[in-house]
Design a protein around this motif. Structure first.
Motif, PDB file in Angstrom:
ATOM      1  N   SER A  38       0.876  -1.205  -0.154  1.00  0.00           N
ATOM      2  CA  SER A  38       0.135   0.108   0.097  1.00  0.00           C
ATOM      3  C   SER A  38       1.013   1.166  -0.034  1.00  0.00           C
ATOM      4  O   SER A  38       1.826   1.299   0.721  1.00  0.00           O
ATOM      5  CB  SER A  38      -0.966  -0.039   1.340  1.00  0.00           C
ATOM      6  OG  SER A  38      -1.695   0.843   1.034  1.00  0.00           O
ATOM      7  N   SER A  43      -1.987   2.756  -7.633  1.00  0.00           N
ATOM      8  CA  SER A  43      -3.224   3.745  -8.284  1.00  0.00           C
ATOM      9  C   SER A  43      -2.898   4.781  -8.921  1.00  0.00           C
ATOM     10  O   SER A  43      -3.518   5.082  -9.846  1.00  0.00           O
ATOM     11  CB  SER A  43      -3.996   4.359  -7.013  1.00  0.00           C
ATOM     12  OG  SER A  43      -4.523   3.148  -6.097  1.00  0.00           O
ATOM     13  N   GLN A  87     -10.822   2.058  -7.944  1.00  0.00           N
ATOM     14  CA  GLN A  87     -10.756   1.293  -6.642  1.00  0.00           C
ATOM     15  C   GLN A  87     -12.079   1.672  -5.899  1.00  0.00           C
ATOM     16  O   GLN A  87     -12.647   0.771  -5.187  1.00  0.00           O
ATOM     17  CB  GLN A  87      -9.753   1.907  -5.706  1.00  0.00           C
ATOM     18  CG  GLN A  87      -9.637   1.001  -4.488  1.00  0.00           C
ATOM     19  CD  GLN A  87      -8.003   1.443  -3.890  1.00  0.00           C
ATOM     20  OE1 GLN A  87      -7.522   2.530  -3.943  1.00  0.00           O
ATOM     21  NE2 GLN A  87      -7.576   0.403  -3.131  1.00  0.00           N
ATOM     22  N   HIS A  88     -12.533   2.931  -6.042  1.00  0.00           N
ATOM     23  CA  HIS A  88     -13.693   3.194  -5.189  1.00  0.00           C
ATOM     24  C   HIS A  88     -14.952   3.224  -6.191  1.00  0.00           C
ATOM     25  O   HIS A  88     -16.117   3.955  -5.904  1.00  0.00           O
ATOM     26  CB  HIS A  88     -13.490   4.539  -4.531  1.00  0.00           C
ATOM     27  CG  HIS A  88     -12.239   4.492  -3.468  1.00  0.00           C
ATOM     28  ND1 HIS A  88     -12.620   4.093  -2.412  1.00  0.00           N
ATOM     29  CD2 HIS A  88     -11.252   4.930  -3.677  1.00  0.00           C
ATOM     30  CE1 HIS A  88     -11.406   4.087  -1.815  1.00  0.00           C
ATOM     31  NE2 HIS A  88     -10.524   4.727  -2.503  1.00  0.00           N
TER      32      HIS A  88
HETATM   33  P1  ADP Z   1      -4.675   3.162  -1.906  1.00  0.00           P
HETATM   34  O1  ADP Z   1      -5.079   1.865  -1.383  1.00  0.00           O
HETATM   35  O2  ADP Z   1      -4.442   2.965  -3.511  1.00  0.00           O
HETATM   36  O3  ADP Z   1      -3.470   3.724  -1.367  1.00  0.00           O
HETATM   37  P2  ADP Z   1      -6.038   5.039  -0.560  1.00  0.00           P
HETATM   38  O4  ADP Z   1      -7.330   4.551  -0.151  1.00  0.00           O
HETATM   39  O5  ADP Z   1      -5.007   5.224   0.198  1.00  0.00           O
HETATM   40  O6  ADP Z   1      -5.968   4.218  -1.961  1.00  0.00           O
HETATM   41  O7  ADP Z   1      -6.609   6.344  -1.229  1.00  0.00           O
HETATM   42  C1  ADP Z   1      -8.078   6.618  -1.817  1.00  0.00           C
HETATM   43  C2  ADP Z   1      -7.825   8.117  -2.455  1.00  0.00           C
HETATM   44  O8  ADP Z   1      -7.350   9.077  -1.746  1.00  0.00           O
HETATM   45  C3  ADP Z   1      -6.984   7.999  -3.990  1.00  0.00           C
HETATM   46  O9  ADP Z   1      -7.963   8.693  -4.925  1.00  0.00           O
HETATM   47  C4  ADP Z   1      -5.741   8.708  -3.489  1.00  0.00           C
HETATM   48  O10 ADP Z   1      -5.269   9.431  -4.586  1.00  0.00           O
HETATM   49  C5  ADP Z   1      -6.209   9.576  -2.410  1.00  0.00           C
HETATM   50  N1  ADP Z   1      -5.044   9.766  -1.468  1.00  0.00           N
HETATM   51  C6  ADP Z   1      -4.221   8.929  -0.976  1.00  0.00           C
HETATM   52  N2  ADP Z   1      -3.227   9.235  -0.141  1.00  0.00           N
HETATM   53  C7  ADP Z   1      -3.784  10.678  -0.089  1.00  0.00           C
HETATM   54  C8  ADP Z   1      -2.956  11.628   0.780  1.00  0.00           C
HETATM   55  N3  ADP Z   1      -1.925  11.471   1.527  1.00  0.00           N
HETATM   56  N4  ADP Z   1      -3.673  12.750   0.574  1.00  0.00           N
HETATM   57  C9  ADP Z   1      -4.633  13.111   0.022  1.00  0.00           C
HETATM   58  N5  ADP Z   1      -5.247  12.040  -0.929  1.00  0.00           N
HETATM   59  C10 ADP Z   1      -4.677  10.832  -0.869  1.00  0.00           C
END
Ligand code: ADP
Ligand code: ADP
Length: 238
Positions: A38, A43, A87-88
């Motif tokens: 992760s 992504s 993913q969402h």
């Molecule tokens: P993943 O499992 O791919 O890491 P997350 O659930 O962490 O996905 O992230 C979901 C969404 O939030 C994605 O669209 C990602 O671009 C965004 N995101 C992830 N990390 C951050 C962050 N530190 N700040 C802002 N947005 C984020």
């Protein structure tokens, strides 16, 4: 020409470097599993390929066209060829399943034709066929938010099938599915790569699934490609 080509790509979000110095070429017919912990940048890699993220350095080409340099009709035509399972999921919860899946048809067409198709029932057989293939034909008129997470994941896959893209980008498309359905869904997502000279790029956390359905495995660690190998040369121990 390659289906997807990344040259020296870097993506930064503020002080976070999501990808650094990524070179990757995906040719027609390839099915690429992107694996890694992760936060490794999986992504972000997929988002580059459909233009929802632009690189802070380097270049991205999709079907030989530099991403981010297209506008209007040419951009819509390119987008119609690229299908994404996010993913969402990005389904509209309040709409019925039929409408969410039909949205895949609409993305194939210019806006005027898409609007017209809403008023016509011709799309229903195609929507039903796609839902049958993901095992959800009986849910076609249910409200999307009445379905379980795994069922919603399959609705997103049906929407992509109806779009008939050449490049399929899928972010953990089987994360909420049992093994049997996961295999079925990966088989469906791989079809454009096998039949139409397209390609599949999917982030997968299940290595066994990756090895069964993909021709190539790309491993990301902290935004860098640390592994890039034909699936046939890997075993589950790797
Ligand atoms: P993943 O499992 O791919 O890491 P997350 O659930 O962490 O996905 O992230 C979901 C969404 O939030 C994605 O669209 C990602 O671009 C965004 N995101 C992830 N990390 C951050 C962050 N530190 N700040 C802002 N947005 C984020
Ligand atoms: P993965 O899909 O492998 O989990 P991501 O591509 O979601 O990795 O994220 C890579 C890195 O970039 C992580 O450190 C994540 O927190 C960060 N990130 C992703 N999206 C955003 C965002 N929109 N804003 C800020 N940081 C982000």
């Amino acid at each position: 020409t390659a289906v997807l080509r990344l040259d020296g790509v870097e993506v930064r979000y503020g002080s976070t470097t999501a990808l650094a110095g990524v070179d990757l070429t995906v040719d027609a017919g390839e099915r690429v599993a992107v694996v890694g912990p992760s936060g490794a940048g999986k992504s972000t890699l997929l988002a580059l390929a459909n233009g929802s993220v632009t690189p802070t350095a380097g270049s991205v080409q999709v079907f030989g066209v530099p991403a981010g340099q297209l506008h209007g009709r040419a951009l819509r035509r390119l987008r119609a060829r690229v299908g994404t399972v996010h993913q969402h999921l990005e389904l509209v919860d309040q709409l019925r399943v039929v409408h969410n899946v039909n949205a895949g048809r609409l993305s194939r067409w210019p806006a005027w034709r898409a609007a017209w198709s809403l008023a016509r029932p011709q799309g229903l057989p195609e929507v039903l066929e796609a839902l049958t293939r993901v095992g959800l034909a009986d849910r076609v008129f249910d409200r999307t938010d009445q379905l379980s997470g795994g069922q919603q994941q399959r609705v997103a896959v049906a929407r992509l099938l109806v779009q008939r893209p050449d490049l399929v980008l899928a972010d953990e498309p089987a994360s909420a599915l049992d093994p049997l359905l996961a295999d079925r869904v990966l088989g469906l997502l791989a079809e454009p790569a096998a039949d139409r000279g397209g390609a599949l790029v999917a982030s997968l956390h299940d290595p066994a699934l990756a090895l069964r359905h993909c021709t190539r495995v790309v491993g990301l660690v902290e935004g860098r490609v640390e592994l890039d190998a034909p699936a046939g040369r890997l075993t589950l121990g790797d």
